[in-house]
Write an enzyme that holds these catalytic residues in place. Structure first.
Site, short mmCIF file in Angstrom:
data_model
loop_
_atom_site.label_atom_id
_atom_site.label_comp_id
_atom_site.label_asym_id
_atom_site.label_seq_id
_atom_site.Cartn_x
_atom_site.Cartn_y
_atom_site.Cartn_z
N GLU A 255 19.66 6.32 -12.54
CA GLU A 255 20.45 6.49 -11.30
C GLU A 255 21.67 5.58 -11.31
O GLU A 255 22.02 4.95 -10.32
CB GLU A 255 19.58 6.22 -10.06
CG GLU A 255 18.33 7.07 -9.95
CD GLU A 255 18.58 8.54 -9.63
OE1 GLU A 255 19.77 8.94 -9.48
OE2 GLU A 255 17.60 9.29 -9.54
N VAL A 256 22.35 5.53 -12.45
CA VAL A 256 23.47 4.60 -12.64
C VAL A 256 24.64 4.93 -11.71
O VAL A 256 25.47 4.06 -11.42
CB VAL A 256 23.88 4.57 -14.14
CG1 VAL A 256 24.61 5.85 -14.55
CG2 VAL A 256 24.72 3.35 -14.46
MG MG Z 1 16.24 11.13 -12.37
#
Ligand code: MG
Ligand code: ADP
Ligand code: ZN
Length: 194
Positions: free
Chosen positions: A85-86
């Site tokens: 979830e960068v």
């Molecule tokens: Mg994911």
């Protein structure tokens, strides 16, 4: 010193980004290299202390809320850093990822390429540009069964970030994303496959 690198895994929701990140991290564990997996503290959907995919694969992870915090938590003997979830991180994540790779670390980041409007998400465009390797993957469109590049939001709220899974978003292709079919049960694909 081994040569560091940056890898980006991106695509829409349900495309398998987390599964692919976990697959690459697990291989490094078999090679007995020290790994550290991070996720943004904002993402509380599943188990705390783990990165978990929609198909329930999981690995222990550390939660951080800023790029600086992440940088400070990377240990000197870590060879591989994974970040899920960068897209939720601040822009500083770009230089943090670069510095880690310059230190010889294999950095693998996974995140949404675009938001529900199809607009590039946060630091992702920069990360894709500096990466040695970019993997774009697609989910299955819940309406037509084709490859899905869009995360279609079922609710009407306007914020870019609304954390949720199948209750809030569904995978759709570019063409079905423009359709105003709001219930998966009405879809042709659902009727013909269930
Ligand atoms: Mg994911
Ligand atoms: P992401 O991190 O990209 O959101 P995950 O890796 O967490 O995706 O989950 C991928 C898994 O989600 C697939 O292997 C499949 O089991 C499941 N899934 C649910 N809906 C879909 C869909 N519409 N298309 C593809 N996979 C789906
Ligand atoms: Zn479609």
């Amino acid at each position: 010193m081994s040569c560091g690198s940056v890898e980006v895994i991106c695509g829409g929701m349900f495309s398998g980004k987390t599964e692919e990140l976990l697959r690459r991290m697990r291989r490094e564990q078999y090679a007995r290299r020290r790994i550290q997996l991070f996720k943004h503290g904002f993402d509380q959907r599943y188990t705390e202390g783990h990165v978990e995919s929609h198909s329930s694969l999981k690995l222990p992870s550390e939660e951080v809320t800023t790029a600086a915090e992440l940088f400070a938590q990377v240990k000197t003997d870590t060879r591989v850093v994974g970040i899920d979830e960068v897209q939720f991180f601040d822009d500083e994540i770009v230089s943090v990822v670069n510095q880690l790779a310059d230190r010889g670390i294999r950095v693998i980041v996974a995140g949404l390429d675009t938001d529900y409007k199809g607009v590039p998400f946060g630091p992702i465009p920069h990360l894709m540009a500096i990466a040695e390797d970019v993997t774009k993957i697609r989910a299955v469109c819940v309406l037509c069964g084709g490859p899905a590049s869009r995360s279609h939001r079922l609710s009407r709220e306007g914020d870019q970030v609304e954390v949720g899974a199948a209750d809030v978003y569904e995978a759709r292709c570019r063409s079905c994303d423009g359709l105003h079919v709001c219930n998966v049960y009405q879809s042709h694909f659902y009727e013909t496959t269930h």
